[in-house]
Design a protein around this motif. Structure first.
Motif, PDB file in Angstrom:
ATOM      1  N   SER A 187       0.822  -1.217   0.000  1.00 31.60           N
ATOM      2  CA  SER A 187       0.000   0.000   0.000  1.00 31.60           C
ATOM      3  C   SER A 187       0.856   1.266   0.000  1.00 31.60           C
ATOM      4  O   SER A 187       0.468   2.284  -0.568  1.00 31.60           O
ATOM      5  CB  SER A 187      -0.934   0.008   1.213  1.00 31.60           C
ATOM      6  OG  SER A 187      -0.195   0.087   2.425  1.00 31.60           O
ATOM      7  N   GLN A 188       2.028   1.198   0.633  1.00 31.66           N
ATOM      8  CA  GLN A 188       2.909   2.361   0.702  1.00 31.66           C
ATOM      9  C   GLN A 188       3.963   2.376  -0.411  1.00 31.66           C
ATOM     10  O   GLN A 188       4.845   3.222  -0.405  1.00 31.66           O
ATOM     11  CB  GLN A 188       3.606   2.396   2.070  1.00 31.66           C
ATOM     12  CG  GLN A 188       2.649   2.507   3.249  1.00 31.66           C
ATOM     13  CD  GLN A 188       1.778   3.750   3.170  1.00 31.66           C
ATOM     14  OE1 GLN A 188       2.281   4.849   2.963  1.00 31.66           O
ATOM     15  NE2 GLN A 188       0.468   3.575   3.337  1.00 31.66           N
TER      16      GLN A 188
ATOM     17  N   ASN B 131      -6.062 -11.927  -2.410  1.00 39.41           N
ATOM     18  CA  ASN B 131      -7.509 -11.793  -2.255  1.00 39.41           C
ATOM     19  C   ASN B 131      -7.909 -10.537  -1.485  1.00 39.41           C
ATOM     20  O   ASN B 131      -9.072 -10.144  -1.507  1.00 39.41           O
ATOM     21  CB  ASN B 131      -8.088 -13.021  -1.538  1.00 39.41           C
ATOM     22  CG  ASN B 131      -8.030 -14.274  -2.389  1.00 39.41           C
ATOM     23  OD1 ASN B 131      -7.928 -14.191  -3.613  1.00 39.41           O
ATOM     24  ND2 ASN B 131      -8.078 -15.431  -1.758  1.00 39.41           N
ATOM     25  N   GLN B 132      -6.936  -9.919  -0.801  1.00 42.38           N
ATOM     26  CA  GLN B 132      -7.225  -8.716  -0.018  1.00 42.38           C
ATOM     27  C   GLN B 132      -6.980  -7.429  -0.803  1.00 42.38           C
ATOM     28  O   GLN B 132      -7.381  -6.354  -0.379  1.00 42.38           O
ATOM     29  CB  GLN B 132      -6.353  -8.678   1.250  1.00 42.38           C
ATOM     30  CG  GLN B 132      -6.414  -9.932   2.110  1.00 42.38           C
ATOM     31  CD  GLN B 132      -7.817 -10.286   2.529  1.00 42.38           C
ATOM     32  OE1 GLN B 132      -8.490  -9.475   3.155  1.00 42.38           O
ATOM     33  NE2 GLN B 132      -8.260 -11.483   2.184  1.00 42.38           N
ATOM     34  N   LEU B 133      -6.312  -7.549  -1.941  1.00 41.11           N
ATOM     35  CA  LEU B 133      -5.926  -6.367  -2.691  1.00 41.11           C
ATOM     36  C   LEU B 133      -7.077  -5.832  -3.545  1.00 41.11           C
ATOM     37  O   LEU B 133      -7.912  -6.587  -4.032  1.00 41.11           O
ATOM     38  CB  LEU B 133      -4.727  -6.684  -3.594  1.00 41.11           C
ATOM     39  CG  LEU B 133      -3.458  -7.158  -2.872  1.00 41.11           C
ATOM     40  CD1 LEU B 133      -2.384  -7.514  -3.879  1.00 41.11           C
ATOM     41  CD2 LEU B 133      -2.956  -6.097  -1.891  1.00 41.11           C
ATOM     42  N   GLY B 134      -7.104  -4.530  -3.723  1.00 41.53           N
ATOM     43  CA  GLY B 134      -8.134  -3.904  -4.535  1.00 41.53           C
ATOM     44  C   GLY B 134      -7.890  -4.108  -6.022  1.00 41.53           C
ATOM     45  O   GLY B 134      -6.816  -4.555  -6.447  1.00 41.53           O
TER      46      GLY B 134
ATOM     47  N   ASN C 105      -1.500   0.329  -9.098  1.00 38.77           N
ATOM     48  CA  ASN C 105      -0.233  -0.149  -8.556  1.00 38.77           C
ATOM     49  C   ASN C 105       0.046  -1.503  -9.188  1.00 38.77           C
ATOM     50  O   ASN C 105      -0.887  -2.253  -9.497  1.00 38.77           O
ATOM     51  CB  ASN C 105      -0.335  -0.268  -7.033  1.00 38.77           C
ATOM     52  CG  ASN C 105       1.017  -0.440  -6.360  1.00 38.77           C
ATOM     53  OD1 ASN C 105       2.041  -0.530  -7.025  1.00 38.77           O
ATOM     54  ND2 ASN C 105       1.016  -0.502  -5.031  1.00 38.77           N
ATOM     55  N   VAL C 106       1.312  -1.857  -9.369  1.00 41.66           N
ATOM     56  CA  VAL C 106       1.675  -3.124  -9.997  1.00 41.66           C
ATOM     57  C   VAL C 106       2.572  -3.912  -9.053  1.00 41.66           C
ATOM     58  O   VAL C 106       3.578  -3.399  -8.556  1.00 41.66           O
ATOM     59  CB  VAL C 106       2.390  -2.891 -11.344  1.00 41.66           C
ATOM     60  CG1 VAL C 106       2.738  -4.233 -11.994  1.00 41.66           C
ATOM     61  CG2 VAL C 106       1.509  -2.074 -12.284  1.00 41.66           C
ATOM     62  N   LEU C 107       2.189  -5.175  -8.804  1.00 47.76           N
ATOM     63  CA  LEU C 107       2.871  -6.005  -7.816  1.00 47.76           C
ATOM     64  C   LEU C 107       3.351  -7.307  -8.451  1.00 47.76           C
ATOM     65  O   LEU C 107       2.580  -8.022  -9.092  1.00 47.76           O
ATOM     66  CB  LEU C 107       1.914  -6.323  -6.661  1.00 47.76           C
ATOM     67  CG  LEU C 107       2.387  -7.348  -5.622  1.00 47.76           C
ATOM     68  CD1 LEU C 107       3.613  -6.846  -4.876  1.00 47.76           C
ATOM     69  CD2 LEU C 107       1.261  -7.673  -4.646  1.00 47.76           C
ATOM     70  N   LEU C 108       4.608  -7.619  -8.245  1.00 50.59           N
ATOM     71  CA  LEU C 108       5.203  -8.875  -8.686  1.00 50.59           C
ATOM     72  C   LEU C 108       5.613  -9.687  -7.458  1.00 50.59           C
ATOM     73  O   LEU C 108       6.364  -9.211  -6.614  1.00 50.59           O
ATOM     74  CB  LEU C 108       6.435  -8.598  -9.560  1.00 50.59           C
ATOM     75  CG  LEU C 108       7.330  -9.797  -9.900  1.00 50.59           C
ATOM     76  CD1 LEU C 108       6.585 -10.822 -10.733  1.00 50.59           C
ATOM     77  CD2 LEU C 108       8.606  -9.328 -10.608  1.00 50.59           C
TER      78      LEU C 108
ATOM     79  N   LEU D 239       6.876  -0.409  -9.814  1.00 57.15           N
ATOM     80  CA  LEU D 239       6.744  -1.855  -9.612  1.00 57.15           C
ATOM     81  C   LEU D 239       7.101  -2.228  -8.180  1.00 57.15           C
ATOM     82  O   LEU D 239       8.173  -1.876  -7.692  1.00 57.15           O
ATOM     83  CB  LEU D 239       7.662  -2.609 -10.583  1.00 57.15           C
ATOM     84  CG  LEU D 239       7.663  -4.136 -10.477  1.00 57.15           C
ATOM     85  CD1 LEU D 239       6.299  -4.700 -10.879  1.00 57.15           C
ATOM     86  CD2 LEU D 239       8.765  -4.732 -11.352  1.00 57.15           C
ATOM     87  N   GLN D 240       6.188  -2.930  -7.519  1.00 54.11           N
ATOM     88  CA  GLN D 240       6.469  -3.509  -6.206  1.00 54.11           C
ATOM     89  C   GLN D 240       6.907  -4.952  -6.413  1.00 54.11           C
ATOM     90  O   GLN D 240       6.331  -5.672  -7.240  1.00 54.11           O
ATOM     91  CB  GLN D 240       5.200  -3.520  -5.340  1.00 54.11           C
ATOM     92  CG  GLN D 240       4.499  -2.184  -5.237  1.00 54.11           C
ATOM     93  CD  GLN D 240       5.321  -1.194  -4.454  1.00 54.11           C
ATOM     94  OE1 GLN D 240       5.892  -0.282  -5.028  1.00 54.11           O
ATOM     95  NE2 GLN D 240       5.404  -1.376  -3.162  1.00 54.11           N
ATOM     96  N   VAL D 241       7.900  -5.405  -5.648  1.00 54.77           N
ATOM     97  CA  VAL D 241       8.402  -6.776  -5.763  1.00 54.77           C
ATOM     98  C   VAL D 241       8.404  -7.424  -4.380  1.00 54.77           C
ATOM     99  O   VAL D 241       8.982  -6.877  -3.437  1.00 54.77           O
ATOM    100  CB  VAL D 241       9.825  -6.818  -6.353  1.00 54.77           C
ATOM    101  CG1 VAL D 241      10.308  -8.270  -6.456  1.00 54.77           C
ATOM    102  CG2 VAL D 241       9.862  -6.153  -7.723  1.00 54.77           C
ATOM    103  N   ILE D 242       7.737  -8.576  -4.267  1.00 50.88           N
ATOM    104  CA  ILE D 242       7.808  -9.370  -3.037  1.00 50.88           C
ATOM    105  C   ILE D 242       8.605 -10.631  -3.338  1.00 50.88           C
ATOM    106  O   ILE D 242       8.224 -11.434  -4.193  1.00 50.88           O
ATOM    107  CB  ILE D 242       6.407  -9.758  -2.511  1.00 50.88           C
ATOM    108  CG1 ILE D 242       5.584  -8.509  -2.178  1.00 50.88           C
ATOM    109  CG2 ILE D 242       6.536 -10.639  -1.266  1.00 50.88           C
ATOM    110  CD1 ILE D 242       4.178  -8.816  -1.680  1.00 50.88           C
TER     111      ILE D 242
END
Length: 268
Positions: free
Chosen positions: A40-41, A65-68, A123-126, A156-159
């Motif tokens: 989120s941040q 499942n929690q992400l918008g 937002n884009v998440l990988l 780009l967010q990366v986990i």
């Protein structure tokens, strides 16, 4: 077999990473909070580690499942690959049309996609699972991808999700630039002993049995001792115990049943 006997709608102790069975233990709740905060941040690179079978992938699937709808995601599960192949996997999972292009062409397509999503307010998440298997070269490539940004936000967010060996790899000298860009870290521990009974009952309830099933306290103690609080080991043992309970036509799972199941595991 035992599902029909107990009236389960689905097997409660599968070892698949099913987010519908997510159990909000202290550690898993904190892990989820760290991931949600980092995404989120727009903190860039986030690292989630844990021993084998602690539920890292389940947490990530529950997170999705929690992400918008304004967060576009890609989830890479098997990163045993080359730098070009992982770029192809990322492009494909984000749904970006491409042919067999060179790595610079794919990078350009990804950058165009990220800018377009940013302009749309997205937002884009990988997420990359089993990240301990990534080579230093691929990890460095991910650092470069995480550098893509506007004046205000990361594009780009990366986990990175992996076993503790991931931290050892990230401590390599030649990955120090990547290490400095990791803004959120969390290590998932085992379930605490007092959480195991609640975990078992939670999964049984999600399975929606038609009979009242009880794991007796002495059986729970043996499960704690055997599993050390590792969810996957708990699932394996409880699945076998319900099969043994079905054979014995018992709704109560006692210490005798659990001891027999443990002996079977130890004889493998």
């Amino acid at each position: 077999m035992y599902c029909e006997f107990y009236g389960f709608k689905e097997r409660p102790f599968n070892i698949t990473s099913d987010p519908s069975f997510f159990f909000s233990s202290k550690n898993h709740k904190e892990a989820l909070a760290h991931l949600l905060y980092g995404v989120s941040q727009r903190k860039g690179i986030i690292v989630l580690t844990g021993e084998i079978g602690t539920g890292k992938t389940t947490v990530c699937r529950f997170l999705l499942n929690q992400l918008g709808k304004n967060i576009k995601t890609a989830f890479i599960l098997n990163p045993h690959t080359s730098e070009t192949q992982i770029m192809e996997s990322i492009i494909r999972d984000f749904g970006i049309p491409f042919k067999q292009n060179s790595k610079p062409d794919m990078l350009q397509k990804l950058n165009t996609f990220l800018l377009k999503e940013s302009q749309a307010g997205n937002n884009v998440l990988l997420i990359i699972d089993e990240a301990q298997n990534l080579t230093p070269g691929i990890l460095e490539q991910l650092r470069l991808l995480s550098n893509l940004e506007t004046e205000k936000d990361k594009l780009l967010q990366v986990i990175l999700v992996g076993q503790p060996e991931l931290n050892e790899k990230l401590n390599l000298f030649n990955l120090r630039q990547l290490r400095q860009r990791i803004m959120v870290r969390y290590h998932i521990g085992m379930l605490e002993a007092e959480e195991v009974k609640d975990y078992i009952n939670h999964r049984i309830q999600i399975g929606r049995p038609q009979k009242n099933i009880e794991f007796l306290d002495q059986a729970i103690k043996l499960i704690v001792d055997f599993s050390k609080g590792t969810p996957r080991l708990i699932n394996m043992l409880c699945d076998r115990a319900l099969l043994a309970g079905f054979v014995a036509e018992k709704n109560q799972i006692n210490a005798e049943i659990i001891n027999k199941c443990i002996e079977e595991f130890q004889n493998y």
